[in-house]
Design an enzyme around this catalytic site. Structure first.
Site, PDB file in Angstrom:
ATOM      1  N   CYS A  94      29.619 -48.090 -48.389  1.00  0.00           N
ATOM      2  CA  CYS A  94      29.369 -49.413 -48.962  1.00  0.00           C
ATOM      3  C   CYS A  94      30.651 -49.998 -49.567  1.00  0.00           C
ATOM      4  O   CYS A  94      31.559 -50.360 -48.832  1.00  0.00           O
ATOM      5  CB  CYS A  94      28.228 -49.307 -49.977  1.00  0.00           C
ATOM      6  SG  CYS A  94      27.471 -50.887 -50.370  1.00  0.00           S
ATOM      7  N   HIS A 211      23.728 -46.057 -47.174  1.00  0.00           N
ATOM      8  CA  HIS A 211      24.019 -45.031 -48.183  1.00  0.00           C
ATOM      9  C   HIS A 211      23.442 -43.673 -47.790  1.00  0.00           C
ATOM     10  O   HIS A 211      22.292 -43.376 -48.117  1.00  0.00           O
ATOM     11  CB  HIS A 211      23.413 -45.449 -49.527  1.00  0.00           C
ATOM     12  CG  HIS A 211      24.162 -46.543 -50.201  1.00  0.00           C
ATOM     13  ND1 HIS A 211      25.087 -46.316 -51.191  1.00  0.00           N
ATOM     14  CD2 HIS A 211      24.127 -47.877 -50.032  1.00  0.00           C
ATOM     15  CE1 HIS A 211      25.597 -47.467 -51.612  1.00  0.00           C
ATOM     16  NE2 HIS A 211      25.034 -48.439 -50.921  1.00  0.00           N
ATOM     17  N   GLU A 213      23.981 -40.844 -49.125  1.00  0.00           N
ATOM     18  CA  GLU A 213      23.676 -40.018 -50.302  1.00  0.00           C
ATOM     19  C   GLU A 213      22.274 -40.294 -50.844  1.00  0.00           C
ATOM     20  O   GLU A 213      21.734 -39.503 -51.609  1.00  0.00           O
ATOM     21  CB  GLU A 213      24.737 -40.232 -51.389  1.00  0.00           C
ATOM     22  CG  GLU A 213      24.582 -41.484 -52.241  1.00  0.00           C
ATOM     23  CD  GLU A 213      25.133 -42.750 -51.588  1.00  0.00           C
ATOM     24  OE1 GLU A 213      25.367 -42.745 -50.367  1.00  0.00           O
ATOM     25  OE2 GLU A 213      25.306 -43.756 -52.301  1.00  0.00           O
TER      26      GLU A 213
END
Lengths: 244, 78
Positions: A94, A211, A213
């Site tokens: 990002c 994302h 994660e």
């Protein structure tokens, strides 16, 4: 996919800029996977002990001027540049992706989303044939990950697009849940050619808007998200272990 | 002291959604005949006489504008 175990000595460096706000998400995901990590402050050039670097999401320097434009001149970025030149792996998520393009470590630029809306939702992503070291999934695999951004509209001119395509630098494209329509029409942010993630020619630098994660622990499975984010971290650990 | 006015705009041919939204809003307000509306950034820079015009151009290329997606114009205020 197996994680942790023999590769538990692997240490990720998470680069923190003023205004980064996803560094703890990344740290949480890595800890959950059984990997070591340490934070690298933006004023430090010390990458000692790191095996791979992650530039997390957020709003470094308040997105002043352009997203990533000022973070690019942080002292740590000189060290990152040297690291990249030596073949060290870097993942930009990002805002991290935006910083890598502003720094010229990845081609192109990320513009405001086409509909000028902040987008926060799961997206489907098609794995393309690429030289990226951060992914070792079969071409054509469809992943689901969340996006959370205002400036994720990838842009490059036609000449660069042709080069990215020819050199296997397009890693992920937005697509429909069944993997079809991997092109601009499927990109919620208007990205050229539906591009969600690209790598450099060498494959060690990888930037993406979604994302990974936030798709690791499985706590979000009920909301339509799985654990596809795990693949990126495990792939680079496996790749680096093979190199050593 | 030298003073510069710098305009940063999206490159021609790259769609400017904010500009189009503003243009449509003006059309909705009843203004007919609009042909184009583009939104950019305006920067005022004051510096010592030691700074050359070439250095200001360099500042634009390195930071103030992103050459991949933006053009810039520098005007010195005299």
């Amino acid at each position: 996919m197996a994680v942790g175990g023999a590769s538990s000595g692997f240490c990720f460096g998470i680069v923190v800029f003023p205004g980064s706000n996803c560094e703890q998400d990344v740290a949480g995901a890595l800890a959950w996977l059984g990997y070591r990590y340490r934070y690298v402050w933006h004023q430090s050039g010390d990458l000692e002990g790191c095996d791979a670097l992650i530039l997390p999401g957020g709003f470094s320097y308040g997105d002043y001027l352009r997203a990533g434009a000022i973070a690019r001149f942080s002292p740590v970025m000189e060290a990152v540049r040297t690291w990249v030149a030596a073949g060290g792996p870097v993942l930009g998520i990002c805002n991290g992706f935006q910083i890598l393009t502003e720094a010229g470590l990845l081609p192109g630029a990320l513009r405001h989303n086409l509909n000028l809306k902040f987008l926060c939702r799961p997206v489907s992503l098609l794995v393309e044939k690429s030289v990226c070291q951060w992914l070792d999934l079969p071409v054509g695999t469809v992943l689901t990950l969340p996006i959370n951004h205002f400036s994720g509209n990838y842009y490059c001119d036609d000449l660069m697009l042709g080069r990215l395509e020819a050199k296997g630098q397009v890693v992920l494209r937005y697509c429909q849940p069944d993997g079809s329509e991997a092109r601009q029409a499927s990109a919620p942010n208007g990205s050229v050619d539906g591009i969600a993630g690209i790598t450099n020619e060498r494959g060690n630098v990888f930037g993406l808007m979604p994302h990974p994660e936030r798709g690791v622990e499985g706590i979000t499975v009920g909301s339509g998200l799985g654990t596809d984010g795990r693949y990126f971290f495990s792939a680079i650990v496996k790749r680096m272990a093979g190199r050593a | 002291m030298r003073r510069f006015q710098i305009h940063v705009t999206g490159k021609q041919g790259i769609f400017d959604p904010a500009g189009e939204a503003a243009e449509n809003a003006l059309a909705n307000l009843g203004y007919a005949g609009l042909q184009s509306l583009r939104i950019g950034k305006y920067i005022e820079l004051e510096c010592s006489d030691d700074i050359s015009s070439g250095q200001v151009k360099e500042m634009c290329e390195r930071l103030l504008a992103n050459p991949v997606i933006e053009d810039f114009r520098i005007d010195e205020v005299v």
